[in-house]
Every structure is written in C-alpha cells, then in structure tokens.
Design a protein around this motif. Structure first.
Motif, PDB file in Angstrom:
ATOM      1  N   SER A  43       0.850  -1.189   0.000  1.00 46.07           N
ATOM      2  CA  SER A  43       0.000   0.000   0.000  1.00 46.07           C
ATOM      3  C   SER A  43       0.892   1.248   0.000  1.00 46.07           C
ATOM      4  O   SER A  43       1.681   1.423   0.934  1.00 46.07           O
ATOM      5  CB  SER A  43      -0.916   0.008   1.225  1.00 46.07           C
ATOM      6  OG  SER A  43      -1.683   1.202   1.271  1.00 46.07           O
ATOM      7  N   PRO A  44       0.802   2.085  -1.041  1.00 49.47           N
ATOM      8  CA  PRO A  44      -0.024   1.943  -2.238  1.00 49.47           C
ATOM      9  C   PRO A  44       0.406   0.722  -3.053  1.00 49.47           C
ATOM     10  O   PRO A  44       1.578   0.354  -3.049  1.00 49.47           O
ATOM     11  CB  PRO A  44       0.236   3.230  -3.014  1.00 49.47           C
ATOM     12  CG  PRO A  44       0.894   4.161  -2.059  1.00 49.47           C
ATOM     13  CD  PRO A  44       1.609   3.321  -1.069  1.00 49.47           C
ATOM     14  N   ALA A  48      -0.952   1.792  -8.657  1.00 47.80           N
ATOM     15  CA  ALA A  48      -2.007   2.597  -8.030  1.00 47.80           C
ATOM     16  C   ALA A  48      -1.834   4.055  -8.427  1.00 47.80           C
ATOM     17  O   ALA A  48      -0.747   4.497  -8.795  1.00 47.80           O
ATOM     18  CB  ALA A  48      -1.962   2.445  -6.514  1.00 47.80           C
ATOM     19  N   THR A  49      -2.939   4.843  -8.348  1.00 48.81           N
ATOM     20  CA  THR A  49      -2.896   6.262  -8.709  1.00 48.81           C
ATOM     21  C   THR A  49      -3.558   7.086  -7.607  1.00 48.81           C
ATOM     22  O   THR A  49      -4.652   7.635  -7.809  1.00 48.81           O
ATOM     23  CB  THR A  49      -3.603   6.513 -10.052  1.00 48.81           C
ATOM     24  OG1 THR A  49      -4.940   5.979  -9.988  1.00 48.81           O
ATOM     25  CG2 THR A  49      -2.847   5.853 -11.195  1.00 48.81           C
ATOM     26  N   PRO A  50      -2.935   7.179  -6.431  1.00 46.63           N
ATOM     27  CA  PRO A  50      -3.542   7.956  -5.343  1.00 46.63           C
ATOM     28  C   PRO A  50      -3.513   9.456  -5.638  1.00 46.63           C
ATOM     29  O   PRO A  50      -2.646   9.947  -6.359  1.00 46.63           O
ATOM     30  CB  PRO A  50      -2.656   7.610  -4.143  1.00 46.63           C
ATOM     31  CG  PRO A  50      -1.328   7.274  -4.741  1.00 46.63           C
ATOM     32  CD  PRO A  50      -1.633   6.595  -6.046  1.00 46.63           C
ATOM     33  N   ALA A  51      -4.476  10.174  -5.072  1.00 46.33           N
ATOM     34  CA  ALA A  51      -4.515  11.633  -5.189  1.00 46.33           C
ATOM     35  C   ALA A  51      -3.681  12.221  -4.054  1.00 46.33           C
ATOM     36  O   ALA A  51      -4.117  12.315  -2.926  1.00 46.33           O
ATOM     37  CB  ALA A  51      -5.946  12.142  -5.117  1.00 46.33           C
ATOM     38  N   PRO A  54       0.677   9.426  -0.245  1.00 45.64           N
ATOM     39  CA  PRO A  54       0.222   8.958   1.074  1.00 45.64           C
ATOM     40  C   PRO A  54       1.300   9.164   2.125  1.00 45.64           C
ATOM     41  O   PRO A  54       2.475   9.333   1.794  1.00 45.64           O
ATOM     42  CB  PRO A  54      -0.074   7.471   0.842  1.00 45.64           C
ATOM     43  CG  PRO A  54       0.755   7.097  -0.338  1.00 45.64           C
ATOM     44  CD  PRO A  54       0.832   8.320  -1.200  1.00 45.64           C
ATOM     45  N   THR A 100       5.188  13.940   2.602  1.00 45.39           N
ATOM     46  CA  THR A 100       3.918  14.196   1.932  1.00 45.39           C
ATOM     47  C   THR A 100       3.948  15.429   1.036  1.00 45.39           C
ATOM     48  O   THR A 100       3.061  15.622   0.222  1.00 45.39           O
ATOM     49  CB  THR A 100       2.793  14.353   2.970  1.00 45.39           C
ATOM     50  OG1 THR A 100       3.173  15.367   3.919  1.00 45.39           O
ATOM     51  CG2 THR A 100       2.571  13.047   3.716  1.00 45.39           C
ATOM     52  N   VAL A 129       1.336   9.280  -8.447  1.00 48.23           N
ATOM     53  CA  VAL A 129       0.606  10.228  -7.607  1.00 48.23           C
ATOM     54  C   VAL A 129      -0.013  11.303  -8.491  1.00 48.23           C
ATOM     55  O   VAL A 129       0.681  11.941  -9.288  1.00 48.23           O
ATOM     56  CB  VAL A 129       1.543  10.877  -6.571  1.00 48.23           C
ATOM     57  CG1 VAL A 129       0.820  11.979  -5.810  1.00 48.23           C
ATOM     58  CG2 VAL A 129       2.053   9.826  -5.603  1.00 48.23           C
ATOM     59  N   THR A 132      -3.231  17.181  -6.655  1.00 47.58           N
ATOM     60  CA  THR A 132      -4.469  17.570  -5.995  1.00 47.58           C
ATOM     61  C   THR A 132      -4.707  19.049  -6.207  1.00 47.58           C
ATOM     62  O   THR A 132      -3.773  19.844  -6.182  1.00 47.58           O
ATOM     63  CB  THR A 132      -4.401  17.273  -4.486  1.00 47.58           C
ATOM     64  OG1 THR A 132      -3.272  17.958  -3.927  1.00 47.58           O
ATOM     65  CG2 THR A 132      -4.232  15.785  -4.247  1.00 47.58           C
TER      66      THR A 132
END
Length: 200
Positions: A43-44, A48-51, A54, A100, A129, A132
């Motif tokens: 995780s991630p 994965a494509t997190p906003a 993390p 972050t 990533v 945002t």
C-alpha cells in the motif's frame, strides 16, 4: 530351490530402495518450497494512482521480517528520495514514512528484506501520484463587491477619498470667492450709476 527366493529378495529390496530415495528427495525439497518468502500486500499497490502522496508505504510479506535487514527505498519523479526516516518492522509488515510534500508523478518502491528464518526477498514496483487541486475559498473569506481586499488597497482608497474631498473644498472656495467679487463689482456699478443720476 534357494535361487528363486534370493532373486525375489533382491527385486523386493530394489523396489523398496527407489521409493525411499524419492521420498528423501521430496523431504529435502519441500521445506525449501514452503520457506520461499513473498510480498503479499503493498500500500499503495503496484500501478495505483492515489490523489496526493500517502503518508507511508506499507509492505506485508508471507513471513515475519527482521528489523536489522529491512531496506526500503522510495524514489520520486525528480529522482530524489521521498522517504522520511527508516523502515519500521512489525511482524510481517514493514512500514516506511514518506514526505507528503513531494511532487506528483511516478514513484518507484524498491525493497530488500530478510525473513526471521533467514530467507531474503527483494523487488520493486511503481505507482503514480495525481496532483491535488488547491482548496476553494470559503464564502466567509470572499470580499463583498467594492470592498478593498488588503490594508494597502484600503489605504489607497482612503487617500483617493481625501484627495477628492480636498479638491471639492478648494473648488467651493474658489467658486465662492469669484461669486463674492462678482457681487461686489455689480454693487459698485449700481452705486456709481445712482451717484451719476443725482449729479444730473
């Protein structure tokens, strides 16, 4: 009469020896297959494509890990390390804190760890990533129409109002003075006319 029993005994002995050898090989190979350590969950996760980045990367393996030999690296799109501190091992899980504030883009996670039984496992994967958006202004923070948005703007507006007020006052004084002069001139003219009439 004795030749047949001897031959049968030799055949039986060979029949027992072969399965015994096969079982011995399997017994040696089986622990090695079972002891193979693998990455079960990340995780991630891969691709994965997190906003937003993390706060941490979490890797969970099939066996318990050792703190001493846990090595994890996370590289950002700018080629710099995005990690904050050292990996933390809790049983089968290895956690690494991230910076972050790092930029959006593709990140690479590389790891090399050793299980409590001494079996090493290494690998890598990537995730992306997404950027945002900035926070939208709240209704309370919005300025009413015509209201200065800063002290400097308010001061400039106050200065303009003062200048306008001074200009209006000066105009009124000049206009009043001119009117007084005009009235005085008219009065003098009328007086002269009257005196001239009496002289006749």
């Amino acid at each position: 009469m004795n030749a047949f029993p001897r031959r049968a005994a030799r055949v039986a002995a060979r029949g027992i020896a072969v399965p015994t050898a096969v079982l011995a090989i399997l017994a040696v190979a089986a622990p090695q297959a079972v002891a193979h350590t693998e990455l079960d969950v990340s995780s991630p996760g891969a691709e994965a494509t997190p906003a937003g980045l993390p706060p941490r990367v979490t890797l969970t393996f099939s066996d318990e890990m050792t703190q001493k030999y846990a090595k994890v690296a996370v590289t950002g799109p700018d080629g710099k390390s995005a990690t904050d501190g050292e990996p933390d091992v809790q049983g089968k899980t290895v956690t690494l804190a991230l910076e972050t504030g790092s930029p959006a883009g593709r990140y690479t996670v590389g790891y090399r760890v050793v299980s409590a039984d001494g079996h090493p496992v290494s690998g890598s994967y990537t995730f992306t990533v997404k950027a945002t958006g900035g926070p939208s202004p709240s209704p309370r923070a919005e300025q009413p129409a015509g209201t200065p948005s800063s002290p400097a703007a308010r001061a400039a507006q106050a200065g303009t109002a003062d200048e306008e007020s001074s200009g209006t006052t000066a105009f009124a004084l000049v206009g009043g003075g001119a009117l007084a002069l005009f009235v005085a001139a008219v009065g003098a003219y009328v007086a002269r006319r009257r005196r001239a009439g009496h002289g006749d």
